[in-house]
Motif scaffolding. Structure first.
Motif, mmCIF file in Angstrom:
data_model
loop_
_atom_site.group_PDB
_atom_site.id
_atom_site.type_symbol
_atom_site.label_atom_id
_atom_site.label_comp_id
_atom_site.label_asym_id
_atom_site.label_seq_id
_atom_site.Cartn_x
_atom_site.Cartn_y
_atom_site.Cartn_z
ATOM 1 N N LEU A 1 -4.883 -35.598 -23.046
ATOM 2 C CA LEU A 1 -4.298 -35.259 -24.338
ATOM 3 C C LEU A 1 -2.846 -35.729 -24.426
ATOM 4 C CD1 LEU A 1 -5.740 -31.663 -24.776
ATOM 5 C CD2 LEU A 1 -6.305 -33.657 -26.170
ATOM 6 N N GLY A 2 -2.113 -35.618 -23.312
ATOM 7 C CA GLY A 2 -0.723 -36.065 -23.316
ATOM 8 C C GLY A 2 -0.590 -37.552 -23.552
ATOM 9 N N ALA A 3 -1.442 -38.331 -22.893
ATOM 10 C CA ALA A 3 -1.411 -39.777 -23.093
ATOM 11 C C ALA A 3 -1.755 -40.134 -24.536
ATOM 12 C CB ALA A 3 -2.388 -40.462 -22.139
ATOM 13 N N TRP A 4 -2.700 -39.393 -25.110
ATOM 14 C CA TRP A 4 -3.068 -39.662 -26.499
ATOM 15 C C TRP A 4 -1.944 -39.265 -27.453
ATOM 16 C CZ3 TRP A 4 -4.465 -36.233 -30.632
ATOM 17 C CH2 TRP A 4 -4.986 -36.886 -31.746
ATOM 18 N N LEU A 5 -1.297 -38.128 -27.180
ATOM 19 C CA LEU A 5 -0.197 -37.688 -28.040
ATOM 20 C C LEU A 5 0.937 -38.710 -28.075
ATOM 21 C CD1 LEU A 5 0.196 -33.873 -27.281
ATOM 22 C CD2 LEU A 5 -0.546 -34.907 -29.424
ATOM 23 N N ASP A 6 1.227 -39.341 -26.939
ATOM 24 C CA ASP A 6 2.300 -40.330 -26.891
ATOM 25 C C ASP A 6 1.967 -41.578 -27.695
ATOM 26 O OD1 ASP A 6 4.133 -38.909 -25.386
ATOM 27 O OD2 ASP A 6 3.340 -39.612 -23.468
ATOM 28 N N ARG A 7 0.689 -41.780 -28.010
ATOM 29 C CA ARG A 7 0.247 -42.991 -28.707
ATOM 30 C C ARG A 7 -0.064 -42.759 -30.190
ATOM 31 N NH1 ARG A 7 -3.220 -46.811 -25.494
ATOM 32 N NH2 ARG A 7 -2.447 -46.766 -23.368
ATOM 33 N N GLY B 1 -10.685 -23.635 -24.211
ATOM 34 C CA GLY B 1 -9.713 -24.040 -23.215
ATOM 35 C C GLY B 1 -9.458 -25.532 -23.134
ATOM 36 N N THR B 2 -10.358 -26.348 -23.685
ATOM 37 C CA THR B 2 -10.175 -27.794 -23.583
ATOM 38 C C THR B 2 -8.893 -28.270 -24.279
ATOM 39 O OG1 THR B 2 -11.576 -28.117 -25.539
ATOM 40 C CG2 THR B 2 -12.635 -28.300 -23.381
ATOM 41 N N THR B 3 -8.474 -27.597 -25.332
ATOM 42 C CA THR B 3 -7.273 -28.006 -26.067
ATOM 43 C C THR B 3 -6.067 -27.129 -25.759
ATOM 44 O OG1 THR B 3 -7.853 -26.650 -27.999
ATOM 45 C CG2 THR B 3 -8.671 -28.912 -27.965
ATOM 46 N N LEU B 4 -6.190 -26.273 -24.754
ATOM 47 C CA LEU B 4 -5.116 -25.330 -24.449
ATOM 48 C C LEU B 4 -3.762 -25.984 -24.151
ATOM 49 C CD1 LEU B 4 -4.630 -22.306 -24.277
ATOM 50 C CD2 LEU B 4 -5.352 -22.373 -21.885
ATOM 51 N N PRO B 5 -3.697 -27.142 -23.458
ATOM 52 C CA PRO B 5 -2.376 -27.745 -23.195
ATOM 53 C C PRO B 5 -1.595 -28.091 -24.461
ATOM 54 C CG PRO B 5 -4.030 -28.718 -21.766
ATOM 55 C CD PRO B 5 -4.777 -27.877 -22.754
ATOM 56 N N LEU B 6 -2.294 -28.261 -25.577
ATOM 57 C CA LEU B 6 -1.590 -28.600 -26.818
ATOM 58 C C LEU B 6 -0.742 -27.430 -27.312
ATOM 59 C CD1 LEU B 6 -4.429 -30.465 -28.760
ATOM 60 C CD2 LEU B 6 -2.463 -31.479 -27.615
ATOM 61 N N SER C 1 6.539 -31.166 -26.537
ATOM 62 C CA SER C 1 6.803 -32.606 -26.461
ATOM 63 C C SER C 1 7.377 -33.168 -27.754
ATOM 64 C CB SER C 1 5.511 -33.359 -26.110
ATOM 65 O OG SER C 1 4.577 -33.299 -27.178
ATOM 66 N N MET C 2 7.268 -32.408 -28.866
ATOM 67 C CA MET C 2 7.802 -32.864 -30.142
ATOM 68 C C MET C 2 9.310 -32.658 -30.262
ATOM 69 S SD MET C 2 4.790 -31.239 -32.565
ATOM 70 C CE MET C 2 5.336 -31.974 -34.104
ATOM 71 N N LEU C 3 9.879 -31.748 -29.456
ATOM 72 C CA LEU C 3 11.282 -31.383 -29.621
ATOM 73 C C LEU C 3 12.250 -32.562 -29.521
ATOM 74 C CD1 LEU C 3 11.787 -27.913 -27.889
ATOM 75 C CD2 LEU C 3 12.093 -28.491 -30.297
ATOM 76 N N PRO C 4 12.141 -33.450 -28.503
ATOM 77 C CA PRO C 4 13.094 -34.563 -28.431
ATOM 78 C C PRO C 4 13.057 -35.488 -29.651
ATOM 79 C CG PRO C 4 11.995 -34.283 -26.330
ATOM 80 C CD PRO C 4 11.269 -33.417 -27.317
ATOM 81 N N ARG D 1 3.047 -36.937 -22.233
ATOM 82 C CA ARG D 1 2.250 -36.885 -21.005
ATOM 83 C C ARG D 1 2.820 -35.892 -20.003
ATOM 84 N NH1 ARG D 1 2.226 -43.269 -20.346
ATOM 85 N NH2 ARG D 1 3.808 -42.978 -21.955
ATOM 86 N N VAL D 2 4.126 -35.898 -19.843
ATOM 87 C CA VAL D 2 4.745 -34.979 -18.887
ATOM 88 C C VAL D 2 4.530 -33.530 -19.316
ATOM 89 C CG1 VAL D 2 6.973 -34.164 -18.015
ATOM 90 C CG2 VAL D 2 6.444 -36.595 -17.977
ATOM 91 N N ALA D 3 4.744 -33.247 -20.608
ATOM 92 C CA ALA D 3 4.633 -31.862 -21.087
ATOM 93 C C ALA D 3 3.212 -31.325 -20.981
ATOM 94 C CB ALA D 3 5.136 -31.773 -22.526
#
Length: 391
Positions: A55-61, A103-108, A115-118, A330-332
């Motif tokens: 999910l992190g890799a997808w969010l960055d893209r 739980g599959t989307t829990l990291p979001l 990850s949106m803050l910066p 990805r890091v977050a």
């Protein structure tokens, strides 16, 4: 804009914090099985270990972050309503499997928002934004378990599950008001290579690794605490639902120091603040088995939370300081997935261990584990190259 962000993020986190406590109460009330309660919590959290980096890799893209965040809330609300039909009325394996769907989307809910803050806040305002972000987590942890405990005691645990679904729906409305952010990372490398890049950065950046190791192990201990506290209430003559107020007391203390000390934390390296806070947090738990009444334990919980408060803003700062903008998603989410996965393991282990050793011994084990988490974080802060050179 920051106010809109905090509204959306906090609503989503309140729903998530209610889930962890409500699932435990629902399973314990309907089946009286601590093992199944632990497995259900693990089922809710374990998928994040796999889905977080993806999910992190997808969010960055992607430019569709809002849709992803809204989908996670829709899944959460739907699963909680479905739980009302299956818990205690179907084979035991159905409950943790259904929990895994949400739980599959829990990291979001944690990393995806953070990850949106910066991208939303100028760099000079990030320390203040990190303190408010920590307060968002704290407010959710204060409100979630307390709301679940109060609703379960005053109405029913089933009503608490319905409130979770309603809160998730409100968060979807708030998410729709967030801006559409530009893509942080141009998709020039293969998707899996992008996933690996985030994992590699976490593993090979010593100061970020120290913070990540410490906070990941911390969450494993928190998973143990989720099972331990409701069971510990019997020794104080209180119902299991009263444990929700202990979580509230912990977070009241945590939010207080997160807000008051946030601007001073830039004087120290963030990973050092993380490790010291977690160690102090652990030492405070050694006093918990000595509490002779629920009121005394509530006061101890507030004090314990005060010691843990600086950890969360420092954790956010470590990710931001030691990671480029293109890797923030990805890091977050990867770090969030590790934390959620560790909490799942802690819950599953506690479901089997706590009934066997008793809650007093479990609280002392929790204290020792937190100090150990800080020590392991410190050890991991040394780069392998530095160790080799020293040898």
């Amino acid at each position: 804009m920051l106010a809109r962000y905090l509204t959306a993020a906090t609503l989503a986190r309140v729903a998530a914090e209610m889930v962890a406590f409500t699932l435990v109460l629902l399973v314990l009330d309907r089946t009286d099985s601590a093992a199944l309660a632990g497995l259900t919590g693990a089922g809710y959290a374990l998928p994040a270990i796999v889905t977080g980096p993806l999910l992190g890799a997808w969010l960055d893209r992607t430019q569709h972050r809002r849709a992803a965040l809204a989908l996670s809330q829709a899944a959460l609300g739907a699963v909680m309503l479905a739980m009302l039909a299956v818990v205690g009325h179907s084979p035991h394996w159905v409950t943790p499997v259904l929990a895994a769907v949400a739980g599959t989307t829990l990291p979001l809910i944690s990393g995806g928002f953070t990850s949106m803050l910066p991208s939303l806040v100028p760099s000079e305002r990030l320390p203040r934004a990190n303190s408010l972000e920590a307060a968002s987590f704290g407010a959710a942890t204060i409100t979630g378990p307390a709301a679940a405990a109060t609703i379960a005691a005053a109405v029913s645990v089933e009503a608490a599950a319905v409130v979770i679904a309603l809160t998730a729906a409100l968060s979807i409305l708030a998410i729709s008001r967030l801006p559409s952010l530009p893509t942080a990372h141009k998709a020039q490398e293969p998707f899996l290579a992008s996933v690996v890049a985030g994992l590699t950065h976490l593993a090979r950046t010593p100061r970020l690794r120290a913070s990540t190791v410490t906070t990941t192990l911390l969450m494993g201990v928190i998973g143990m605490l989720l099972i331990t506290l409701p069971l510990h209430m019997a020794s104080l003559g209180m119902p299991r639902s009263a444990a929700g107020y202990l979580w509230t007391a912990l977070e009241l203390g945590s939010v207080t120091t997160a807000l008051l000390l946030g601007r001073f934390q830039t004087r120290w390296r963030p990973e050092h603040v993380v490790m010291l806070s977690v160690a102090a947090y652990g030492l405070a738990f050694t006093a918990w088995p000595l509490a002779s009444s629920f009121v005394v334990l509530l006061l101890l919980a507030v004090f314990t939370g005060l010691l843990e408060g600086p950890m969360l803003p420092a954790m956010f700062s470590a990710r931001q300081v030691y990671s480029p903008l293109a890797l923030q998603g990805r890091v977050a989410t990867t770090a969030a997935s590790l934390r959620v996965g560790a909490a799942a393991v802690g819950q599953a282990a506690a479901g089997l261990l706590v009934p066997a050793i008793g809650t007093d011994a479990a609280l002392l084990l929790i204290a020792a584990s937190l100090v150990g988490a800080s020590a392991l974080g410190y050890v991991s802060s040394y780069s392998t190259k530095a160790v080799a050179d020293a040898g």
